[in-house]
Design a protein around this motif. Structure first.
Motif, PDB file in Angstrom:
ATOM      1  N   GLU A 105      96.051  41.494  45.906  1.00  0.00           N
ATOM      2  CA  GLU A 105      95.935  41.774  47.348  1.00  0.00           C
ATOM      3  C   GLU A 105      94.488  41.641  47.822  1.00  0.00           C
ATOM      4  O   GLU A 105      94.232  41.142  48.914  1.00  0.00           O
ATOM      5  CB  GLU A 105      96.484  43.163  47.673  1.00  0.00           C
ATOM      6  CG  GLU A 105      97.983  43.260  47.566  1.00  0.00           C
ATOM      7  CD  GLU A 105      98.714  42.271  48.467  1.00  0.00           C
ATOM      8  OE1 GLU A 105      98.341  42.132  49.654  1.00  0.00           O
ATOM      9  OE2 GLU A 105      99.644  41.615  47.980  1.00  0.00           O
ATOM     10  N   ILE A 106      93.555  42.074  46.994  1.00  0.00           N
ATOM     11  CA  ILE A 106      92.135  41.929  47.346  1.00  0.00           C
ATOM     12  C   ILE A 106      91.787  40.455  47.476  1.00  0.00           C
ATOM     13  O   ILE A 106      91.127  40.035  48.430  1.00  0.00           O
ATOM     14  CB  ILE A 106      91.240  42.624  46.291  1.00  0.00           C
ATOM     15  CG1 ILE A 106      91.445  44.142  46.333  1.00  0.00           C
ATOM     16  CG2 ILE A 106      89.776  42.257  46.496  1.00  0.00           C
ATOM     17  CD1 ILE A 106      90.833  44.869  45.157  1.00  0.00           C
ATOM     18  N   ALA A 107      92.250  39.638  46.514  1.00  0.00           N
ATOM     19  CA  ALA A 107      91.955  38.204  46.540  1.00  0.00           C
ATOM     20  C   ALA A 107      92.587  37.540  47.762  1.00  0.00           C
ATOM     21  O   ALA A 107      91.972  36.678  48.394  1.00  0.00           O
ATOM     22  CB  ALA A 107      92.452  37.546  45.257  1.00  0.00           C
ATOM     23  N   LYS A 108      93.804  37.953  48.123  1.00  0.00           N
ATOM     24  CA  LYS A 108      94.479  37.367  49.292  1.00  0.00           C
ATOM     25  C   LYS A 108      93.729  37.678  50.582  1.00  0.00           C
ATOM     26  O   LYS A 108      93.800  36.916  51.541  1.00  0.00           O
ATOM     27  CB  LYS A 108      95.911  37.899  49.399  1.00  0.00           C
ATOM     28  CG  LYS A 108      96.849  37.328  48.379  1.00  0.00           C
ATOM     29  CD  LYS A 108      98.229  37.943  48.508  1.00  0.00           C
ATOM     30  CE  LYS A 108      99.137  37.501  47.380  1.00  0.00           C
ATOM     31  NZ  LYS A 108     100.447  38.180  47.421  1.00  0.00           N
ATOM     32  N   GLY A 109      92.997  38.788  50.611  1.00  0.00           N
ATOM     33  CA  GLY A 109      92.272  39.186  51.805  1.00  0.00           C
ATOM     34  C   GLY A 109      90.943  38.472  52.013  1.00  0.00           C
ATOM     35  O   GLY A 109      90.301  38.634  53.052  1.00  0.00           O
ATOM     36  N   VAL A 110      90.525  37.681  51.047  1.00  0.00           N
ATOM     37  CA  VAL A 110      89.248  36.967  51.155  1.00  0.00           C
ATOM     38  C   VAL A 110      89.440  35.742  52.056  1.00  0.00           C
ATOM     39  O   VAL A 110      90.365  34.958  51.844  1.00  0.00           O
ATOM     40  CB  VAL A 110      88.738  36.543  49.761  1.00  0.00           C
ATOM     41  CG1 VAL A 110      87.495  35.674  49.871  1.00  0.00           C
ATOM     42  CG2 VAL A 110      88.464  37.761  48.904  1.00  0.00           C
ATOM     43  N   PRO A 111      88.586  35.569  53.064  1.00  0.00           N
ATOM     44  CA  PRO A 111      88.702  34.384  53.930  1.00  0.00           C
ATOM     45  C   PRO A 111      88.563  33.096  53.127  1.00  0.00           C
ATOM     46  O   PRO A 111      87.672  32.965  52.296  1.00  0.00           O
ATOM     47  CB  PRO A 111      87.535  34.537  54.906  1.00  0.00           C
ATOM     48  CG  PRO A 111      87.177  35.979  54.868  1.00  0.00           C
ATOM     49  CD  PRO A 111      87.511  36.462  53.494  1.00  0.00           C
ATOM     50  N   GLY A 112      89.471  32.164  53.366  1.00  0.00           N
ATOM     51  CA  GLY A 112      89.451  30.893  52.661  1.00  0.00           C
ATOM     52  C   GLY A 112      90.485  30.801  51.556  1.00  0.00           C
ATOM     53  O   GLY A 112      90.789  29.717  51.075  1.00  0.00           O
ATOM     54  N   VAL A 113      91.038  31.930  51.144  1.00  0.00           N
ATOM     55  CA  VAL A 113      92.056  31.929  50.100  1.00  0.00           C
ATOM     56  C   VAL A 113      93.403  31.606  50.741  1.00  0.00           C
ATOM     57  O   VAL A 113      93.841  32.291  51.661  1.00  0.00           O
ATOM     58  CB  VAL A 113      92.121  33.288  49.364  1.00  0.00           C
ATOM     59  CG1 VAL A 113      93.288  33.320  48.391  1.00  0.00           C
ATOM     60  CG2 VAL A 113      90.815  33.570  48.645  1.00  0.00           C
ATOM     61  N   THR A 114      94.036  30.543  50.248  1.00  0.00           N
ATOM     62  CA  THR A 114      95.332  30.147  50.795  1.00  0.00           C
ATOM     63  C   THR A 114      96.493  30.632  49.937  1.00  0.00           C
ATOM     64  O   THR A 114      97.576  30.870  50.442  1.00  0.00           O
ATOM     65  CB  THR A 114      95.414  28.611  50.927  1.00  0.00           C
ATOM     66  OG1 THR A 114      95.178  28.027  49.641  1.00  0.00           O
ATOM     67  CG2 THR A 114      94.393  28.101  51.928  1.00  0.00           C
ATOM     68  N   SER A 115      96.277  30.775  48.621  1.00  0.00           N
ATOM     69  CA  SER A 115      97.320  31.281  47.740  1.00  0.00           C
ATOM     70  C   SER A 115      96.669  31.926  46.519  1.00  0.00           C
ATOM     71  O   SER A 115      95.529  31.622  46.180  1.00  0.00           O
ATOM     72  CB  SER A 115      98.266  30.166  47.300  1.00  0.00           C
ATOM     73  OG  SER A 115      97.578  29.229  46.498  1.00  0.00           O
TER      74      SER A 115
END
Length: 129
Positions: A105-115
């Motif tokens: 969830e933390i990784a998904k919240g980073v701008p630029g992460v699509t998947s």
């Protein structure tokens, strides 16, 4: 003895000839200016974009690491982040099963992460078999 010298001379001549006709790599300056057709072909083929893609991937990976590092309850030392064109893969181990979903969830919240592909596992304590 003369045949060895002749062979060495031929080999060295071949090396010099090959090195003189070598193409410069993208991002390096050539000793002679590029022709207009060569420059337009390079621009049309997008030869400069892989370097920009790698830089963007490294930047995204660092942003994901920084976001995970803000959460002190997560030990990010055993987590590997691979970023490619917005797709992030998480590999490694965490200390608690609840942290697997939390890190994703933390990784998904980073701008630029699509998947996010989550390959995290729970680290077994020493002595458990």
């Amino acid at each position: 003895m003369k045949s060895i010298r002749v062979i060495m001379l031929l080999v060295s001549t071949l090396i010099v000839a090959v090195s003189m006709s070598a193409w410069s790599q993208p991002g390096q300056t050539a000793s002679a200016p590029a022709s207009a057709t060569g420059a337009s072909t390079m621009a049309a083929s997008g030869a400069g974009s892989p370097a920009n893609g790698k830089k963007a991937n490294r930047t995204l990976r660092r942003k994901v690491y920084a976001a995970i590092g803000k959460h002190k309850e997560i030990s990010a030392g055993n987590i590997s982040v691979i970023a490619k064109d917005g797709a992030v893969t998480l590999q490694g181990t965490v200390t608690d099963a609840s942290q697997i979903g939390q890190v994703a969830e933390i990784a998904k919240g980073v701008p630029g992460v699509t998947s996010v592909i989550n390959k995290l596992t729970v680290q077994k304590p020493f002595g458990d078999m």
